[in-house]
Design an enzyme around this catalytic site. Sequence first.
Site, PDB file in Angstrom:
ATOM      1  N   GLY A 274     -10.300   3.022   3.647  1.00 54.04           N
ATOM      2  CA  GLY A 274      -9.869   2.237   2.789  1.00 54.04           C
ATOM      3  C   GLY A 274      -8.528   1.981   2.703  1.00 54.04           C
TER       4      GLY A 274
ATOM      5  CD  GLU B  89      -6.836   4.692  12.073  1.00 50.56           C
ATOM      6  OE1 GLU B  89      -6.188   5.077  11.212  1.00 50.56           O
ATOM      7  OE2 GLU B  89      -7.530   3.731  12.326  1.00 50.56           O
TER       8      GLU B  89
ATOM      9  CB  SER C 118     -14.315   0.346  10.923  1.00 53.21           C
ATOM     10  OG  SER C 118     -13.119  -0.464  11.600  1.00 53.21           O
TER      11      SER C 118
ATOM     12  CB  SER D  81      -6.105  -3.004   6.071  1.00 49.34           C
ATOM     13  OG  SER D  81      -5.620  -2.223   7.178  1.00 49.34           O
TER      14      SER D  81
ATOM     15  CD  GLU E 252       3.451  -6.059  18.119  1.00 47.74           C
ATOM     16  OE1 GLU E 252       2.515  -5.730  17.514  1.00 47.74           O
ATOM     17  OE2 GLU E 252       3.303  -7.022  19.249  1.00 47.74           O
TER      18      GLU E 252
HETATM   19  C1  LIG Z   1     -11.003  -3.142  15.234  1.00 45.65           C
HETATM   20  C2  LIG Z   1     -10.142  -2.994  13.960  1.00 45.65           C
HETATM   21  C3  LIG Z   1     -10.606  -2.081  13.026  1.00 45.65           C
HETATM   22  C4  LIG Z   1      -9.924  -1.949  11.855  1.00 45.65           C
HETATM   23  N1  LIG Z   1     -10.477  -1.048  11.049  1.00 45.65           N
HETATM   24  C5  LIG Z   1      -9.771  -0.826   9.879  1.00 45.65           C
HETATM   25  C6  LIG Z   1     -10.378   0.141   8.945  1.00 45.65           C
HETATM   26  O1  LIG Z   1     -11.325   0.921   9.175  1.00 45.65           O
HETATM   27  N2  LIG Z   1      -9.710   0.310   7.798  1.00 45.65           N
HETATM   28  C7  LIG Z   1      -8.454  -0.188   7.418  1.00 45.65           C
HETATM   29  O2  LIG Z   1      -8.135  -0.131   6.278  1.00 45.65           O
HETATM   30  N3  LIG Z   1      -7.941  -0.995   8.262  1.00 45.65           N
HETATM   31  C8  LIG Z   1      -8.724  -1.381   9.582  1.00 45.65           C
HETATM   32  N4  LIG Z   1      -8.049  -2.314  10.328  1.00 45.65           N
HETATM   33  C9  LIG Z   1      -6.889  -3.153   9.930  1.00 45.65           C
HETATM   34  C10 LIG Z   1      -5.610  -2.603  10.713  1.00 45.65           C
HETATM   35  O3  LIG Z   1      -5.239  -1.553  10.184  1.00 45.65           O
HETATM   36  C11 LIG Z   1      -4.502  -3.768  10.522  1.00 45.65           C
HETATM   37  O4  LIG Z   1      -5.017  -4.999  10.851  1.00 45.65           O
HETATM   38  C12 LIG Z   1      -3.269  -3.525  10.871  1.00 45.65           C
HETATM   39  O5  LIG Z   1      -2.481  -2.292  10.415  1.00 45.65           O
HETATM   40  C13 LIG Z   1      -2.320  -4.705  11.096  1.00 45.65           C
HETATM   41  O6  LIG Z   1      -2.260  -5.375   9.668  1.00 45.65           O
HETATM   42  P1  LIG Z   1      -2.362  -6.839   9.574  1.00 45.65           P
HETATM   43  O7  LIG Z   1      -3.797  -7.140  10.367  1.00 45.65           O
HETATM   44  O8  LIG Z   1      -2.248  -7.196   8.242  1.00 45.65           O
HETATM   45  O9  LIG Z   1      -1.260  -7.434  10.517  1.00 45.65           O
HETATM   46  P2  LIG Z   1       0.244  -7.933   9.999  1.00 45.65           P
HETATM   47  O10 LIG Z   1       0.830  -6.613   9.367  1.00 45.65           O
HETATM   48  O11 LIG Z   1       0.461  -8.851   9.019  1.00 45.65           O
HETATM   49  O12 LIG Z   1       1.258  -8.216  11.278  1.00 45.65           O
HETATM   50  C14 LIG Z   1       1.018  -9.335  11.961  1.00 45.65           C
HETATM   51  C15 LIG Z   1       1.812  -9.248  13.348  1.00 45.65           C
HETATM   52  O13 LIG Z   1       3.193  -8.940  12.680  1.00 45.65           O
HETATM   53  C16 LIG Z   1       3.491  -7.876  13.483  1.00 45.65           C
HETATM   54  N5  LIG Z   1       4.461  -6.979  12.489  1.00 45.65           N
HETATM   55  C17 LIG Z   1       4.272  -6.784  11.385  1.00 45.65           C
HETATM   56  N6  LIG Z   1       5.278  -6.049  10.952  1.00 45.65           N
HETATM   57  C18 LIG Z   1       6.142  -5.819  11.757  1.00 45.65           C
HETATM   58  C19 LIG Z   1       7.420  -5.013  11.940  1.00 45.65           C
HETATM   59  N7  LIG Z   1       7.889  -4.252  10.769  1.00 45.65           N
HETATM   60  N8  LIG Z   1       7.998  -4.964  13.286  1.00 45.65           N
HETATM   61  C20 LIG Z   1       7.354  -5.704  14.182  1.00 45.65           C
HETATM   62  N9  LIG Z   1       6.338  -6.400  14.265  1.00 45.65           N
HETATM   63  C21 LIG Z   1       5.599  -6.391  13.120  1.00 45.65           C
HETATM   64  C22 LIG Z   1       2.535  -7.171  13.901  1.00 45.65           C
HETATM   65  O14 LIG Z   1       2.576  -6.251  15.033  1.00 45.65           O
HETATM   66  C23 LIG Z   1       1.451  -8.297  14.289  1.00 45.65           C
HETATM   67  O15 LIG Z   1       1.688  -8.527  15.528  1.00 45.65           O
HETATM   68  C24 LIG Z   1      -8.804  -2.610  11.676  1.00 45.65           C
HETATM   69  C25 LIG Z   1      -8.080  -3.566  12.459  1.00 45.65           C
HETATM   70  C26 LIG Z   1      -8.919  -3.864  13.468  1.00 45.65           C
HETATM   71  C27 LIG Z   1      -8.651  -4.829  14.549  1.00 45.65           C
END
Ligand SMILES: Cc1cc2nc3c(=O)[nH]c(=O)nc-3n(C[C@H](O)[C@H](O)[C@H](O)COP(=O)(O)OP(=O)(O)OC[C@H]3O[C@@H](n4cnc5c(N)ncnc54)[C@H](O)[C@@H]3O)c2cc1C
Length: 406
Positions: free
Chosen positions: A148, A265, A182, A150, A393
């Site tokens: 837990g 991880e 997940s 994101s 990124e």
């Molecule tokens: C298959 C899968 C399984 C997952 N499982 C889990 C889980 O079990 N538990 C959990 O907690 N989370 C989980 N996640 C979530 C995952 O950790 C987040 O999706 C990830 O950290 C990105 O956050 P966001 O989706 O909010 O994207 P955002 O943070 O909104 O990013 C959007 C875009 O902006 C870019 N960006 C953002 N900030 C910056 C920066 N400072 N510099 C450059 N580029 C930037 C990112 O690279 C991305 O391309 C999972 C995701 C996936 C795809």
Amino acid sequence: MDCSLPSRGEWHHNRPMQELDAFRHAVRHWLEAHYPPALRGAAMPIGDLYTGGRHPKPVHPAQPAWCAAMASRGWTVPEWPAKYGGGGLSREQSAVLREEMRRLGAPTPLFSFGISMLGPVLLKFGSEAQKRRFLPEIVRGDIRWCQGYSEPNSGSDLASLMTRAEDRGDHYLVNGQKIWTSHGDEADWMFCLVRTNTSVPKHEGISFVLFDMRTPGVTARPIKLISGASPFCEVFFENVRVEKAHRVGEEGQGWAIATYLLAHEREMISGLGSLISGTALAPRALKIFGTDSDGKLRNAGLRHSLARFELDSAAFRITLAQAARTRNAAGMGAMASAVKYFGTELNKRRNELHLDIEGANALQWDARGPAGEAWAADWLRSKGNSIEGGTSEIQLNIIAKRVLGL
Ligand SMILES: Cc1cc2nc3c(=O)[nH]c(=O)nc-3n(C[C@H](O)[C@H](O)[C@H](O)COP(=O)(O)OP(=O)(O)OC[C@H]3O[C@@H](n4cnc5c(N)ncnc54)[C@H](O)[C@@H]3O)c2cc1C
């Protein structure tokens, strides 16, 4: 030669080569006796690995027996201390065990977030009571963990998370929401980041807690994906009672713990591509495109891409092996970002190449490769590799700052 294995914890580390040979002999003997015949030759792609839990869903009926046999020696987590249920093996012995498993074609007996993420955290930050309770359960695969971290507005900027944990004496009352959890609907317990203090800088007000997903007030709702599967959930918390005894580390220490876990991880995710069993690309390309008069793959563009991919894969395997040799018990630290970045981008390339070779056929939803792999679903799933555990990124930012010191 004596083929008997001593009890767990009785192996002495740093013994001469003969000891390691004797260990290999005993391990080979033991594995041949305990690896279920029913699993021999069974293809085991990553999605089919056994994940344990209160309500296990084995893909193959012999998986639980294989897991139980390995857990009885602590070999689901060979290098953890024997007193917490692990195998108590040295790095060299653990490498021998892996080699002998590969020789038999035996899959990893248990794949879990407990092993790859929470366990290292408990070993470093957990109380003795937490270690004694949770580590043996993780070794046996008794409970399945979910992560837990994101939230709807906190992904890359994880430290901005808003899920609140109010102090109620001996426990916290948790309210808020997580997303992309997940297997949140199948997991038994969650390790979770919560905000315990709103009046300090954001990184300092976070704590790391553990709770049972059956606790009243926890609701997990699956999110359906483009790949057709539903591997993750939104999870809602409404007045969820979390015992303070289940907080790992000090109140407010959550950020240090969270980033320590993330490095583990990322290390785990970087290796996933190499666990995936699939058809070898070059022989398949040769079969489909044939050879030119020099005996080379007829399609020059594909030949170039395949050669680059094979070279990069070989370099990555060597880098991973080198990193595994030099890592200490705390893991790889910031280097985990480098292997996560490269390994996941490589896995995406592998999937793209599959499609280049197979063409439109591979996009048919039910199309299966010769090794049984689901081409279209795997290709779509691979897109998530460079997002989960922190995006590419974000890894590049970490590499720039913490590895290269820019
Ligand atoms: C298959 C899968 C399984 C997952 N499982 C889990 C889980 O079990 N538990 C959990 O907690 N989370 C989980 N996640 C979530 C995952 O950790 C987040 O999706 C990830 O950290 C990105 O956050 P966001 O989706 O909010 O994207 P955002 O943070 O909104 O990013 C959007 C875009 O902006 C870019 N960006 C953002 N900030 C910056 C920066 N400072 N510099 C450059 N580029 C930037 C990112 O690279 C991305 O391309 C999972 C995701 C996936 C795809």
